[in-house]
Design a protein around this motif. Structure first.
Motif, PDB file in Angstrom:
ATOM      1  N   VAL A 174       1.042  -1.244  -0.168  1.00 19.76           N
ATOM      2  CA  VAL A 174       0.214  -0.009  -0.483  1.00 19.76           C
ATOM      3  C   VAL A 174       0.949   0.924   0.332  1.00 19.76           C
ATOM      4  CG1 VAL A 174      -1.885   0.987   1.291  1.00 19.76           C
ATOM      5  CG2 VAL A 174      -1.577  -1.718   1.406  1.00 19.76           C
ATOM      6  N   ILE A 175       0.424   1.879  -1.020  1.00 17.92           N
ATOM      7  CA  ILE A 175       1.431   3.442  -1.164  1.00 17.92           C
ATOM      8  C   ILE A 175       0.647   4.342  -1.176  1.00 17.92           C
ATOM      9  CG2 ILE A 175       3.151   4.250  -2.748  1.00 17.92           C
ATOM     10  CD1 ILE A 175       2.383   0.641  -3.814  1.00 17.92           C
ATOM     11  N   SER A 176       1.090   5.551  -0.542  1.00 17.21           N
ATOM     12  CA  SER A 176       0.728   7.055  -0.682  1.00 17.21           C
ATOM     13  C   SER A 176       1.831   7.787  -0.723  1.00 17.21           C
ATOM     14  CB  SER A 176       0.144   7.245   0.859  1.00 17.21           C
ATOM     15  OG  SER A 176       1.459   7.561   1.603  1.00 17.21           O
ATOM     16  N   GLY A 177       1.193   8.984  -2.045  1.00 17.99           N
ATOM     17  CA  GLY A 177       1.708  10.513  -2.272  1.00 17.99           C
ATOM     18  C   GLY A 177       1.652  11.381  -1.974  1.00 17.99           C
ATOM     19  N   GLY A 178       1.943  12.334  -1.773  1.00 19.05           N
ATOM     20  CA  GLY A 178       1.512  13.902  -1.102  1.00 19.05           C
ATOM     21  C   GLY A 178       2.670  15.011  -1.106  1.00 19.05           C
ATOM     22  N   THR A 179       2.252  16.123  -0.900  1.00 21.56           N
ATOM     23  CA  THR A 179       3.102  17.441  -1.300  1.00 21.56           C
ATOM     24  C   THR A 179       4.076  17.122  -0.699  1.00 21.56           C
ATOM     25  OG1 THR A 179       1.219  18.549   0.113  1.00 21.56           O
ATOM     26  CG2 THR A 179       1.045  17.960  -2.430  1.00 21.56           C
ATOM     27  N   ASP A 180       3.796  16.205   0.536  1.00 23.74           N
ATOM     28  CA  ASP A 180       4.974  16.528   2.159  1.00 23.74           C
ATOM     29  C   ASP A 180       5.093  15.401   2.655  1.00 23.74           C
ATOM     30  OD1 ASP A 180       2.910  16.931   3.852  1.00 23.74           O
ATOM     31  OD2 ASP A 180       3.669  19.220   4.015  1.00 23.74           O
ATOM     32  N   ARG A 181       5.653  15.466   3.912  1.00 25.80           N
ATOM     33  CA  ARG A 181       5.674  13.755   4.061  1.00 25.80           C
ATOM     34  C   ARG A 181       4.731  13.714   4.695  1.00 25.80           C
ATOM     35  NH1 ARG A 181       7.604  11.676   9.235  1.00 25.80           N
ATOM     36  NH2 ARG A 181       8.725   9.148   8.085  1.00 25.80           N
ATOM     37  N   GLU A 182       4.191  14.785   5.926  1.00 24.03           N
ATOM     38  CA  GLU A 182       2.838  14.246   6.833  1.00 24.03           C
ATOM     39  C   GLU A 182       1.506  14.014   5.693  1.00 24.03           C
ATOM     40  OE1 GLU A 182       0.409  13.899  10.247  1.00 24.03           O
ATOM     41  OE2 GLU A 182       2.533  13.822   9.892  1.00 24.03           O
ATOM     42  N   GLU A 183       1.511  14.906   4.821  1.00 27.19           N
ATOM     43  CA  GLU A 183       0.310  14.575   4.096  1.00 27.19           C
ATOM     44  C   GLU A 183       0.111  12.655   3.449  1.00 27.19           C
ATOM     45  OE1 GLU A 183      -2.338  16.775   0.643  1.00 27.19           O
ATOM     46  OE2 GLU A 183      -0.361  15.983  -0.412  1.00 27.19           O
ATOM     47  N   ALA A 184       1.378  12.289   3.270  1.00 27.83           N
ATOM     48  CA  ALA A 184       1.597  10.901   2.527  1.00 27.83           C
ATOM     49  C   ALA A 184       1.650   9.988   4.018  1.00 27.83           C
ATOM     50  CB  ALA A 184       3.106  10.574   1.762  1.00 27.83           C
ATOM     51  N   ARG A 185       2.168  10.845   5.042  1.00 27.26           N
ATOM     52  CA  ARG A 185       1.673  10.282   6.000  1.00 27.26           C
ATOM     53  C   ARG A 185       0.108   9.636   6.446  1.00 27.26           C
ATOM     54  NH1 ARG A 185       0.383   9.218  10.806  1.00 27.26           N
ATOM     55  NH2 ARG A 185      -0.295  11.455  11.260  1.00 27.26           N
ATOM     56  N   ARG A 186      -0.910  10.496   6.248  1.00 27.61           N
ATOM     57  CA  ARG A 186      -2.293  10.495   6.851  1.00 27.61           C
ATOM     58  C   ARG A 186      -2.731   9.842   5.249  1.00 27.61           C
ATOM     59  NH1 ARG A 186      -1.393  15.997   7.207  1.00 27.61           N
ATOM     60  NH2 ARG A 186      -2.427  16.186   5.643  1.00 27.61           N
ATOM     61  N   ARG A 187      -2.325  10.020   4.496  1.00 25.08           N
ATOM     62  CA  ARG A 187      -2.817   9.074   3.112  1.00 25.08           C
ATOM     63  C   ARG A 187      -2.952   7.985   3.442  1.00 25.08           C
ATOM     64  NH1 ARG A 187      -1.822  12.913  -2.168  1.00 25.08           N
ATOM     65  NH2 ARG A 187      -3.955  14.422  -1.968  1.00 25.08           N
ATOM     66  N   LEU A 188      -1.364   7.493   3.683  1.00 24.56           N
ATOM     67  CA  LEU A 188      -1.670   6.457   4.400  1.00 24.56           C
ATOM     68  C   LEU A 188      -1.912   5.127   5.512  1.00 24.56           C
ATOM     69  CD1 LEU A 188      -0.166   4.104   3.143  1.00 24.56           C
ATOM     70  CD2 LEU A 188       2.295   4.557   3.865  1.00 24.56           C
ATOM     71  N   VAL A 189      -2.100   6.308   6.025  1.00 26.02           N
ATOM     72  CA  VAL A 189      -3.060   5.520   6.984  1.00 26.02           C
ATOM     73  C   VAL A 189      -4.602   5.829   6.712  1.00 26.02           C
ATOM     74  CG1 VAL A 189      -3.631   6.300   9.228  1.00 26.02           C
ATOM     75  CG2 VAL A 189      -1.567   6.923   9.794  1.00 26.02           C
ATOM     76  N   ARG A 190      -5.441   6.570   6.280  1.00 25.37           N
ATOM     77  CA  ARG A 190      -6.337   6.494   6.398  1.00 25.37           C
ATOM     78  C   ARG A 190      -6.237   4.913   4.755  1.00 25.37           C
ATOM     79  NH1 ARG A 190      -6.838   9.766   1.779  1.00 25.37           N
ATOM     80  NH2 ARG A 190      -6.918   8.006   0.366  1.00 25.37           N
ATOM     81  N   GLY A 191      -5.943   4.770   4.029  1.00 28.27           N
ATOM     82  CA  GLY A 191      -5.482   3.429   2.995  1.00 28.27           C
ATOM     83  C   GLY A 191      -5.407   1.998   3.360  1.00 28.27           C
ATOM     84  N   LEU A 192      -4.846   2.750   4.826  1.00 28.14           N
ATOM     85  CA  LEU A 192      -4.762   1.378   5.693  1.00 28.14           C
ATOM     86  C   LEU A 192      -6.171   1.075   5.935  1.00 28.14           C
ATOM     87  CD1 LEU A 192      -1.234   0.850   6.824  1.00 28.14           C
ATOM     88  CD2 LEU A 192      -2.015  -0.606   5.739  1.00 28.14           C
ATOM     89  N   ARG A 193      -6.900   2.334   6.561  1.00 27.01           N
ATOM     90  CA  ARG A 193      -7.511   1.871   7.509  1.00 27.01           C
ATOM     91  C   ARG A 193      -9.108   1.391   6.236  1.00 27.01           C
ATOM     92  NH1 ARG A 193      -8.209   6.586   9.603  1.00 27.01           N
ATOM     93  NH2 ARG A 193      -6.693   5.490  12.398  1.00 27.01           N
ATOM     94  N   GLU A 194      -9.007   1.384   5.089  1.00 25.30           N
ATOM     95  CA  GLU A 194     -10.108   1.365   4.495  1.00 25.30           C
ATOM     96  C   GLU A 194      -9.564  -0.153   2.989  1.00 25.30           C
ATOM     97  OE1 GLU A 194      -9.461   4.865   1.555  1.00 25.30           O
ATOM     98  OE2 GLU A 194     -11.047   5.899   2.659  1.00 25.30           O
ATOM     99  N   THR A 195      -8.464  -1.131   3.713  1.00 20.34           N
ATOM    100  CA  THR A 195      -7.637  -1.622   2.945  1.00 20.34           C
ATOM    101  C   THR A 195      -9.120  -2.954   3.663  1.00 20.34           C
ATOM    102  OG1 THR A 195      -5.968  -0.879   2.378  1.00 20.34           O
ATOM    103  CG2 THR A 195      -6.975  -3.411   2.600  1.00 20.34           C
ATOM    104  N   ARG A 196     -10.040  -3.525   3.127  1.00 19.57           N
ATOM    105  CA  ARG A 196     -10.119  -4.482   4.243  1.00 19.57           C
ATOM    106  C   ARG A 196      -9.726  -6.312   2.990  1.00 19.57           C
ATOM    107  NH1 ARG A 196     -16.526  -5.680   1.937  1.00 19.57           N
ATOM    108  NH2 ARG A 196     -16.620  -3.719   1.985  1.00 19.57           N
ATOM    109  N   ALA A 197      -9.516  -6.742   4.864  1.00 21.89           N
ATOM    110  CA  ALA A 197      -7.767  -8.277   4.544  1.00 21.89           C
ATOM    111  C   ALA A 197      -8.501  -8.983   5.378  1.00 21.89           C
ATOM    112  CB  ALA A 197      -7.307  -7.905   4.574  1.00 21.89           C
ATOM    113  N   LEU A 198      -9.585  -9.952   5.563  1.00 17.15           N
ATOM    114  CA  LEU A 198     -10.568 -10.722   7.006  1.00 17.15           C
ATOM    115  C   LEU A 198     -10.113 -12.198   6.509  1.00 17.15           C
ATOM    116  CD1 LEU A 198     -13.257  -7.997   7.261  1.00 17.15           C
ATOM    117  CD2 LEU A 198     -11.090  -8.356   8.681  1.00 17.15           C
TER     118      LEU A 198
END
Length: 650
Positions: A392-416
């Motif tokens: 799972v990879i994220s990109g952002g204008t800066d490190r903090e935006e990329a980090r927040r997007r990745l947290v959200r991306g993982l939260r939205e990833t369904r793997a059960l």
């Protein structure tokens, strides 16, 4: 020289094959996928124009069998082979075999692979080329006596490493001379099993370094450029867990110095194609050559995001004889990118690899989030291959935006359906040290130690699990009035005794700690929509024979309904019975019936997903029986051996 090709066979599987096939199709090439017998219905097979079954599940009879892969290329008329990363991508013999068969090998020349494939030889080459290297020993005399002498000369702490190694295997950290002999035996064994080569080298350990790697690219016209760095410091067992670009620890001046050294390393071996030069960066800003991977890396997407380049497309162009379309001055890094590796493993059980059916799978598709994977819903994670199921990879204008997007991306990833490290990854990304960009290679052990996840589910999640248990085992259950129905659940070894009542859409769940009211809408497939305390929430869930899986956002919980389960027997209360911790193959057995053992002794070694796992005695006693043999494939929880407690032996 221009070497056109039209049909590409991808000699790999999973997310790797899917990634390469995507770009191959985008560039207009016809494509061929190869599959083992257990991968016939895999996602990468659906993305190719043609599919060839090359053998049984074990990699030695399929994905690592060069002859079968080249035969598949000849049968389908493919004129080029892309090896992906892993498997045969760094086998010089495979590159030579492709060329000898008249195929274009989309990778470096065999001579370059060979030069960097042996860590001892590569280090000697880098020293000669003036690339900074860690003090150590890489001589040809690898007797125990010579290694012991060299370790004393180099000084402790020291790393014992497999010469032919990679992927974190065959590496041992030795803090003092008293631990060296055992580390040599262990590293040799793992290296032999993983690479068929038990040669070792020694390097002085760099304490708490950053792991920085430089992406390089060379062409057949003599051009070599670097594409900036990636920080791969967040590791466990020397395997990367989180990667990012650029590194928070690298400024423009250091980037130029490290980039120049990486280009120098590539030029020293006439490198063509995509490669990665890896360095350790110490706390004083000194960097040392670690190794060069003569292939594309798992973490290449973060470089693609910050450079805007498709690295696989560049591989195709360079393999065809075209010059690189960019020079060093054209390389600009924009924004920030972070990647995490989603593994089928249990972080609470020493990251034990997991197998089973991934019954519920949905990757995140949010803005700024990319998921590279090779999965279809219902896919089975087997013991035969690496336990990484997605990136799972994220990109952002800066490190903090990329980090927040990745947290959200993982939260939205369904793997059960299979235990994964998803929750653990989120805890890493939310850790203050990581947020500050200060993580080194000791980060995971220092910040988490044995505590990798939350210890208890919330009352709301317990209540939802109880309701789902009732719905599953007793249908809709529509009493006309409140009725307390007993439900007993088990979660992480803890027994939960509850009473559940229902009237209309409202459920009441009672426990010793109190009562909670939940309004549950009719669950759609895999989604429970519910409200508690007038707050509307959604929770993905999945129910199988292992229990009720609930994704609570930051944590995934698995509940077993044991309401009607028979009482557990106490036959193994002595701790003398040893069971398989996972599905795997018995690689070694160190005892025989009648042997006396002490608690903590290694009884046998189980190999699964390219890793070795020691099975230890839980008690002092005498080995009563061994229930398997070397080479036996064992299922999870299968009985391996029995030990009679010392005080029971007459």
């Amino acid at each position: 020289m221009f070497r056109p090709f039209r049909k590409v066979l991808v000699a790999n599987r999973g997310e790797i094959a899917c990634r390469v096939l995507k770009t191959a199709r985008a560039k207009g090439f016809s494509t061929v996928a190869v599959v083992s017998e257990v991968d016939v219905d895999a996602r990468h097979a659906t993305l190719a124009d043609e599919v060839v079954v090359i053998g049984p599940a074990p990699v030695g009879q399929s994905y690592l069998d060069a002859k079968r892969i080249i035969d598949a290329a000849e049968r389908t008329g493919a004129d080029a082979i892309h090896p992906g990363y892993g498997f045969l991508s760094e086998r010089a013999e495979f590159a030579e075999a492709c060329v000898n068969a008249g195929l274009v090998f989309i990778g470096p020349a065999a001579a370059s692979i060979r030069a960097m494939g042996d860590k001892s030889e590569s280090k000697r080459r880098m020293i000669a080329a003036g690339v900074p290297c860690i003090p150590g020993y890489e001589g040809e005399d690898e007797s125990d006596a010579r290694l012991t002498q060299a370790a004393n000369e180099v000084g402790y702490p020291i790393m014992v490493k497999a010469s032919a190694g990679g992927g974190g295997r065959g590496i041992r950290l030795v803090n003092g001379p008293e631990d060296l002999a055992a580390a040599i035996v262990s590293a040799r064994s793992e290296a032999k099993n993983a690479f068929g080569d038990d040669r070792l080298l020694l390097e002085r350990a760099v304490v708490e370094p950053r792991h920085i790697e430089i992406q390089v690219f060379g062409d057949t016209h003599g051009n070599v450029v670097h594409l900036g760095e990636r920080d791969c410091s967040v590791q466990r067992r020397h395997q990367k867990v989180v990667e990012e670009a650029p590194s928070p620890a690298v400024d423009p001046a250091l980037r130029e110095r490290m980039g120049s050294a990486a280009v120098q390393a590539a030029r020293a071996i006439d490198y063509v194609g995509a490669g990665t030069v890896e360095f350790l960066l110490d706390q004083d800003g000194n960097f040392y050559f670690l190794e060069m991977n003569t292939r594309l890396q798992v973490e290449h997407p973060v470089t693609e995001i910050v450079t805007g380049l498709d690295l696989v497309a560049l591989q195709f162009d360079v393999a065809a004889g075209r010059a690189l379309p960019i020079s060093q001055k054209d390389v600009k890094l924009q924004g920030h990118a972070i990647e995490v590796r989603l593994y089928a493993e249990d972080a609470d059980r020493d990251f034990m690899p997991q197998t089973g059916k991934l019954g519920s799978w949905r990757p995140s598709d949010g803005v700024g989030v990319r998921t590279d994977h090779g999965l279809l819903a219902g896919a089975t994670i087997t013991q035969y291959y690496d336990s990484m199921i997605a990136k799972v990879i994220s990109g952002g204008t800066d490190r903090e935006e990329a980090r927040r997007r990745l947290v959200r991306g993982l939260r939205e990833t369904r793997a059960l359906g299979v235990v994964t490290n998803k929750s653990f990854l989120m805890r890493i990304l939310e850790d203050e040290e990581f947020k500050q960009g200060a993580a080194t290679t000791g980060f995971i052990q220092r910040r988490f130690g044995e505590q990798t996840s939350a210890t208890h589910p919330s009352p709301e999640v317990i209540g939802l699990a109880a309701i789902l248990a009732v719905r599953t085992s007793r249908g809709e259950w529509q009493p006309s009035a409140w009725v307390n129905h007993p439900v007993r659940l088990e979660c992480k070894g803890e027994r939960l005794d509850l009473k559940v009542a229902k009237r209309g859409r409202e459920w009441q769940v009672n426990s010793d700690s109190g009562s909670i009211l939940i309004t549950l809408d009719e669950p759609e497939t895999g989604i429970a929509t519910w409200s508690s305390n007038k707050v509307l929430k959604e929770a993905p869930f999945y129910i199988d024979q292992d229990g009720i899986w609930i994704d609570a956002g930051d944590e995934i919980w698995v509940f077993r309904d044991i309401t009607y389960a028979p009482p557990e027997t106490n036959s193994a209360s002595s701790g003398g019975d040893l069971h398989a911790p996972m599905v795997g193959t018995v690689a070694a057995i160190h005892v025989k019936p009648g042997d006396r053992v002490v608690r903590g002794a290694v009884i046998m070694v189980i190999e699964a997903m390219k890793m070795e796992h020691s099975v230890l005695a839980k008690i002092d006693g005498v080995v009563r029986a061994i229930s398997c043999s070397v080479g036996t494939q064992v299922s999870n929880k299968a009985l391996l051996a029995s030990i009679e407690p010392e005080n029971d032996v007459i």
